[in-house]
Design a protein around this motif. Structure first.
Motif, PDB file in Angstrom:
ATOM      1  N   SER A 133       7.860   8.220  -6.373  1.00  0.00           N
ATOM      2  CA  SER A 133       6.892   7.416  -7.126  1.00  0.00           C
ATOM      3  C   SER A 133       6.155   6.501  -6.158  1.00  0.00           C
ATOM      4  O   SER A 133       6.670   6.167  -5.083  1.00  0.00           O
ATOM      5  CB  SER A 133       7.578   6.581  -8.217  1.00  0.00           C
ATOM      6  OG  SER A 133       8.422   5.604  -7.652  1.00  0.00           O
ATOM      7  N   VAL A 134       4.945   6.118  -6.545  1.00  0.00           N
ATOM      8  CA  VAL A 134       4.114   5.216  -5.746  1.00  0.00           C
ATOM      9  C   VAL A 134       3.562   4.143  -6.669  1.00  0.00           C
ATOM     10  O   VAL A 134       2.975   4.449  -7.717  1.00  0.00           O
ATOM     11  CB  VAL A 134       2.950   5.967  -5.050  1.00  0.00           C
ATOM     12  CG1 VAL A 134       2.099   4.988  -4.251  1.00  0.00           C
ATOM     13  CG2 VAL A 134       3.479   7.072  -4.154  1.00  0.00           C
ATOM     14  N   GLU A 135       3.755   2.890  -6.304  1.00  0.00           N
ATOM     15  CA  GLU A 135       3.190   1.765  -7.053  1.00  0.00           C
ATOM     16  C   GLU A 135       2.131   1.101  -6.188  1.00  0.00           C
ATOM     17  O   GLU A 135       2.430   0.647  -5.076  1.00  0.00           O
ATOM     18  CB  GLU A 135       4.272   0.735  -7.411  1.00  0.00           C
ATOM     19  CG  GLU A 135       5.270   1.223  -8.425  1.00  0.00           C
ATOM     20  CD  GLU A 135       6.297   0.148  -8.752  1.00  0.00           C
ATOM     21  OE1 GLU A 135       6.678  -0.606  -7.818  1.00  0.00           O
ATOM     22  OE2 GLU A 135       6.711   0.039  -9.914  1.00  0.00           O
ATOM     23  N   ARG A 136       0.902   1.061  -6.686  1.00  0.00           N
ATOM     24  CA  ARG A 136      -0.186   0.451  -5.948  1.00  0.00           C
ATOM     25  C   ARG A 136      -0.130  -1.075  -6.115  1.00  0.00           C
ATOM     26  O   ARG A 136       0.059  -1.582  -7.229  1.00  0.00           O
ATOM     27  CB  ARG A 136      -1.526   1.006  -6.441  1.00  0.00           C
ATOM     28  CG  ARG A 136      -1.817   2.409  -5.918  1.00  0.00           C
ATOM     29  CD  ARG A 136      -2.509   3.280  -6.928  1.00  0.00           C
ATOM     30  NE  ARG A 136      -1.593   3.693  -7.975  1.00  0.00           N
ATOM     31  CZ  ARG A 136      -0.788   4.769  -7.869  1.00  0.00           C
ATOM     32  NH1 ARG A 136      -0.823   5.494  -6.776  1.00  0.00           N
ATOM     33  NH2 ARG A 136       0.025   5.100  -8.854  1.00  0.00           N
ATOM     34  N   GLN A 137      -0.294  -1.812  -5.019  1.00  0.00           N
ATOM     35  CA  GLN A 137      -0.237  -3.268  -5.002  1.00  0.00           C
ATOM     36  C   GLN A 137      -1.495  -3.826  -4.347  1.00  0.00           C
ATOM     37  O   GLN A 137      -2.221  -3.098  -3.657  1.00  0.00           O
ATOM     38  CB  GLN A 137       1.006  -3.743  -4.240  1.00  0.00           C
ATOM     39  CG  GLN A 137       2.321  -3.323  -4.874  1.00  0.00           C
ATOM     40  CD  GLN A 137       3.519  -3.775  -4.060  1.00  0.00           C
ATOM     41  OE1 GLN A 137       3.577  -3.587  -2.854  1.00  0.00           O
ATOM     42  NE2 GLN A 137       4.489  -4.369  -4.732  1.00  0.00           N
ATOM     43  N   PRO A 138      -1.769  -5.137  -4.528  1.00  0.00           N
ATOM     44  CA  PRO A 138      -2.964  -5.711  -3.886  1.00  0.00           C
ATOM     45  C   PRO A 138      -2.952  -5.578  -2.370  1.00  0.00           C
ATOM     46  O   PRO A 138      -4.006  -5.403  -1.757  1.00  0.00           O
ATOM     47  CB  PRO A 138      -2.893  -7.184  -4.313  1.00  0.00           C
ATOM     48  CG  PRO A 138      -2.132  -7.175  -5.593  1.00  0.00           C
ATOM     49  CD  PRO A 138      -1.117  -6.091  -5.443  1.00  0.00           C
ATOM     50  N   ALA A 139      -1.766  -5.625  -1.751  1.00  0.00           N
ATOM     51  CA  ALA A 139      -1.691  -5.570  -0.292  1.00  0.00           C
ATOM     52  C   ALA A 139      -1.146  -4.244   0.212  1.00  0.00           C
ATOM     53  O   ALA A 139      -0.548  -4.186   1.282  1.00  0.00           O
ATOM     54  CB  ALA A 139      -0.823  -6.716   0.228  1.00  0.00           C
ATOM     55  N   GLY A 140      -1.318  -3.172  -0.550  1.00  0.00           N
ATOM     56  CA  GLY A 140      -0.833  -1.884  -0.103  1.00  0.00           C
ATOM     57  C   GLY A 140      -0.201  -1.118  -1.244  1.00  0.00           C
ATOM     58  O   GLY A 140      -0.760  -1.013  -2.331  1.00  0.00           O
ATOM     59  N   ALA A 141       0.986  -0.576  -0.998  1.00  0.00           N
ATOM     60  CA  ALA A 141       1.688   0.203  -2.012  1.00  0.00           C
ATOM     61  C   ALA A 141       3.183   0.087  -1.773  1.00  0.00           C
ATOM     62  O   ALA A 141       3.640  -0.332  -0.705  1.00  0.00           O
ATOM     63  CB  ALA A 141       1.248   1.665  -1.982  1.00  0.00           C
ATOM     64  N   ARG A 142       3.930   0.457  -2.797  1.00  0.00           N
ATOM     65  CA  ARG A 142       5.387   0.483  -2.704  1.00  0.00           C
ATOM     66  C   ARG A 142       5.841   1.847  -3.198  1.00  0.00           C
ATOM     67  O   ARG A 142       5.450   2.271  -4.282  1.00  0.00           O
ATOM     68  CB  ARG A 142       5.990  -0.631  -3.552  1.00  0.00           C
ATOM     69  CG  ARG A 142       7.469  -0.858  -3.332  1.00  0.00           C
ATOM     70  CD  ARG A 142       7.918  -2.155  -3.991  1.00  0.00           C
ATOM     71  NE  ARG A 142       7.826  -2.097  -5.439  1.00  0.00           N
ATOM     72  CZ  ARG A 142       8.056  -3.137  -6.239  1.00  0.00           C
ATOM     73  NH1 ARG A 142       8.356  -4.309  -5.701  1.00  0.00           N
ATOM     74  NH2 ARG A 142       7.976  -3.016  -7.546  1.00  0.00           N
ATOM     75  N   MET A 143       6.613   2.550  -2.385  1.00  0.00           N
ATOM     76  CA  MET A 143       7.006   3.906  -2.764  1.00  0.00           C
ATOM     77  C   MET A 143       8.516   4.063  -2.677  1.00  0.00           C
ATOM     78  O   MET A 143       9.194   3.397  -1.897  1.00  0.00           O
ATOM     79  CB  MET A 143       6.311   4.941  -1.868  1.00  0.00           C
ATOM     80  CG  MET A 143       6.517   4.748  -0.392  1.00  0.00           C
ATOM     81  SD  MET A 143       5.502   5.901   0.576  1.00  0.00           S
ATOM     82  CE  MET A 143       5.995   5.458   2.255  1.00  0.00           C
ATOM     83  N   ILE A 144       9.032   4.959  -3.522  1.00  0.00           N
ATOM     84  CA  ILE A 144      10.453   5.288  -3.530  1.00  0.00           C
ATOM     85  C   ILE A 144      10.611   6.708  -3.030  1.00  0.00           C
ATOM     86  O   ILE A 144       9.934   7.630  -3.504  1.00  0.00           O
ATOM     87  CB  ILE A 144      11.042   5.124  -4.935  1.00  0.00           C
ATOM     88  CG1 ILE A 144      11.014   3.653  -5.350  1.00  0.00           C
ATOM     89  CG2 ILE A 144      12.463   5.652  -4.985  1.00  0.00           C
ATOM     90  CD1 ILE A 144      11.575   3.380  -6.717  1.00  0.00           C
TER      91      ILE A 144
END
Length: 714
Positions: A133-144
């Motif tokens: 999964s990929v979560e888009r964030q203001p300063a990039g992304a967070r992925m598992i």
């Protein structure tokens, strides 16, 4: 003696107890009478018993043997059969069985999710795995990432999943692809202080045993395509990415686009922090977390639309059960919506409740009842027992149960008023009902907001009276239209219309958050306080007689506990990098960096949000209670001397003169009465010191959590 034998037919105590019974006998008889009069509500305590067993499991300092929960449950079943003719004994054994089942469920869940956890910092190292999964964030992304191979880690020590932060300069990989990347890995962080939020436990149950950040461009690796359930999950994750991209293309304002996207794909983390603060301080943060409100509205709209369309065809309306068909479509829409927003824990609970409501419609049962809430609570606890400890479970069920209990009490009055009032009066009554709903939900969730976040929003009722109708009548219908049009690339007009409603919600959040005294922060509520509030609330909501008001006593006591809670006089982070002492004004003074997770947690749990003070490089401060030099500081309070070292060179002197020595380095040979050094911090985690003239009491993270499968020290 069976309980029934203590009662006459009208539920009162018999005269045979005695001509002049004592206070204890009369009190017991009164209690038995009240219980017998409300025997139809007894079943509503079953989820309380199951939840109590889960709470007991997580409160233990050591992991119990796996046979304990099932063994006690089996014994309770045998005892239940043996005592089946004695009502009082049966009720007692059923309560024991519920607790044992909850305990066994929690044990089983822990055994099923157990996986290796990183115990030390690792990196830079090469990590290869599939993007789940990929979560888009203001300063990039967070992925598992799952299916991992990590250099310098044996397969049996490799976590099942890791969560990595990806800087904005790197393009996020597509879910389902296998990538190879250089990264720094760390163990999930333990609590910042004893009793604080346990991210390590949450990571354990979510399946990832390490966190970290990416150092270089991810490299896509050739691999077989994802299959099975993972393929479905990846497909929905890709759909969330498409939604985010389409929203950004249609809505130029990045903040408005992030809010709109969050309501469509559940990616709340993409919203900038200042906007999140506005929603929190206005009491509207629940609108951004896809939960019961959104799922219920979506399913309700689908139910209404399908039923209306079927009713337009007389042949169908006269021959088919269109109400039940519409309910089935409501269930399907709720499931699809849940998968589309990533199936977060609150949404799973919400779709379960919504599905039960629709199922009740199909089965011709009352769709709203306390029994429905009890059943949903049991199923939810069985599915994810650890979720019971989190704010989402507690706040959502507190709000729903409180609303049902409140409307059970006032529905007859509302029905009389509605008949007596005209059209205008009826609409005013509807507005009053919305306000009443907001007040009840706010009162029910406030204790849990205080316990978990140390925050209360005073204008939450006002902001919700504006934002909830806008969300229900405008935003959510437009969102369903967006879903219908997006496969054809025609969603832009619907997105723009949806954004008009979002703008009003955003304006409401910013306006109410900016009002004087919009929020208040209080010191952290002790666990005993929230337990008292919960038990008092259950007593108040489950029973129907006037004796339910006795539940107000533990509620009031629990709400008052933060006012009398004694916060630590000295705090030390788990790595010793951050230390704090309490100033003469009651505020914390930190050893250095005042930003970051540790400092923010300490301040919030203190009931403060302003930046804390900082120790001086040299000199005397705190009215002479603290003096510092380049080697460290000495803090004197209540006749005790605490040395907080900046450099190990001060060990020789401070170990002789101080009552307590605190250092981030090893302190071998130090003969001070109490020594907190690197090795103790590694074993026990962050430390909290309570200083009084009678001595210094130390509490560590390990003291509170014990040694459990999710607790790891460096």
């Amino acid at each position: 003696m069976a309980t029934d034998s203590l009662l006459e037919e009208d539920g009162t105590a018999p005269d045979a107890i005695g001509e002049r019974p004592g206070l204890f006998v009369r009190s017991f008889a009164w209690l038995v009478g009240r219980l017998a009069a409300e025997r139809e509500r007894w079943a509503l305590w079953s989820p309380v018993g199951v939840g109590g067993g889960v709470a007991l499991y997580f409160a233990l300092p050591l992991e119990p043997p796996l046979w304990l929960g099932p063994g006690v449950a089996g014994g309770a079943i045998l005892l239940l059969w043996a005592l089946r003719r004695r009502l009082g004994a049966v009720v007692t054994v059923v309560a024991l069985l519920a607790v044992a089942l909850g305990f066994a469920v929690a044990q089983t869940r822990t055994a099923l999710v157990a996986a290796p956890i990183l115990t030390r910092d690792l990196g830079p190292t090469t990590v290869t795995g599939r993007v789940l999964s990929v979560e888009r964030q203001p300063a990039g992304a967070r992925m598992i990432l799952g299916g991992l191979t990590i250099d310098r880690l044996k397969p049996e020590a490799t976590p099942g999943r890791v969560r990595l932060r990806l800087p904005a300069k790197f393009k996020p990989p597509e879910a389902g692809t296998v990538i190879r990347v250089r990264a720094m890995l760390h163990p999930p962080a333990p609590p910042a202080e004893p009793g604080a939020f346990d991210f390590q436990r949450r990571a354990f149950f979510q399946g990832f045993g390490a966190v970290g950040f990416v150092l270089g461009t991810p490299e896509v690796v050739d691999a077989p395509p994802v299959s099975g359930w993972d393929a479905v999950s990846v497909a929905f994750d890709r759909a969330r990415a498409v939604i985010a991209e389409r929203v950004q293309r249609a809505i130029p304002d990045p903040v408005e686009a992030s809010v709109t996207a969050a309501l469509l794909n559940g990616e709340e983390v993409a919203i900038p922090e200042p906007m999140m603060d506005a929603f929190r301080n206005s009491g509207l943060a629940h609108l951004l977390s896809i939960s019961g409100l959104h799922v219920g509205i979506a399913a309700g709209i689908v139910f209404w639309v399908v039923r209306a369309l079927l009713a337009l065809v007389p042949w169908i309306a006269l021959r088919w059960p269109i109400k039940k068909i519409a309910a089935a479509f409501g269930i399907v829409s709720a499931l699809a919506y849940t998968m589309l927003v990533g199936a977060p824990v609150p949404t799973v609970r919400s779709v379960l409740s919504t599905g039960l409501i629709m199922a009740a419609v199909i089965l011709d049962r009352s769709p709203i009842s306390m029994r429905l809430v009890a059943f949903a609570a049991i199923v939810t606890i069985v599915m994810e027992p650890e979720g019971m400890l989190g704010p989402s479970f507690q706040m959502s069920f507190a709000a729903v149960a409180a609303l049902i209990a409140a409307f059970e009490a006032i529905n007859p009055t509302l029905a009389r008023w509605r008949q007596a009032l005209g059209w205008v009066g009826g609409r005013l009554l509807d507005l009053g009902t919305i306000a009443f709903t907001s007040v009840v939900a706010t009162l029910a969730t406030t204790p849990y907001s205080l316990f978990h976040f140390q925050q209360v929003a005073f204008y939450g009722v006002l902001s919700n009276m504006v934002a909830i109708p806008v969300t229900s009548v405008w935003v959510m219908p437009c969102s369903l239209l967006v879903y219908l049009l997006m496969p054809f690339g025609l969603e832009e007009p619907a997105l723009i219309a949806m954004n008009w409603g979002d703008r009003l919600v955003i304006w409401t959040a910013e306006f109410t958050a900016g009002l004087p005294g919009a929020t208040a922060f209080i010191p952290a509520m002790p666990t005993a306080g929230i337990v008292a509030v919960s038990l008092g609330g259950l007593w108040l909501l489950i029973w129907t007689g006037r004796w339910r008001l006795l539940g107000l006593l533990p509620i009031l006591w629990g709400m008052a506990t933060p006012l009398f809670a004694h916060r630590p006089d000295v705090l030390v982070s788990g790595d010793g990098a951050v230390m704090a002492v309490r100033g003469t004004d009651g505020h914390l003074i930190l050893s250095g960096k005042t930003e970051g997770h540790v400092a923010e947690t300490w301040q919030r749990r203190d009931g403060h949000i302003e930046a804390p003070g900082v120790w001086p490089d040299a000199g005397v401060t705190l009215d002479g209670r603290m003096r510092c030099d380049v080697l460290g500081c000495v803090y004197a309070v209540d006749g005790r001397t605490i040395a907080l070292l900046r450099a190990p060179d001060a060990l020789v002197e401070d170990c002789v003169l101080a009552d307590v020595v605190i250092t981030a380095t090893p302190a071998r040979g130090c003969r001070a009465p109490l020594v907190i050094d690197r090795w103790r911090l590694r074993r026990e985690g962050a430390q909290a010191l309570y200083v009084s003239r009678s001595g210094v009491r130390v509490e560590s993270v390990r003291d509170v959590r014990g040694d459990r499968p999710w607790t790891r020290t460096r």
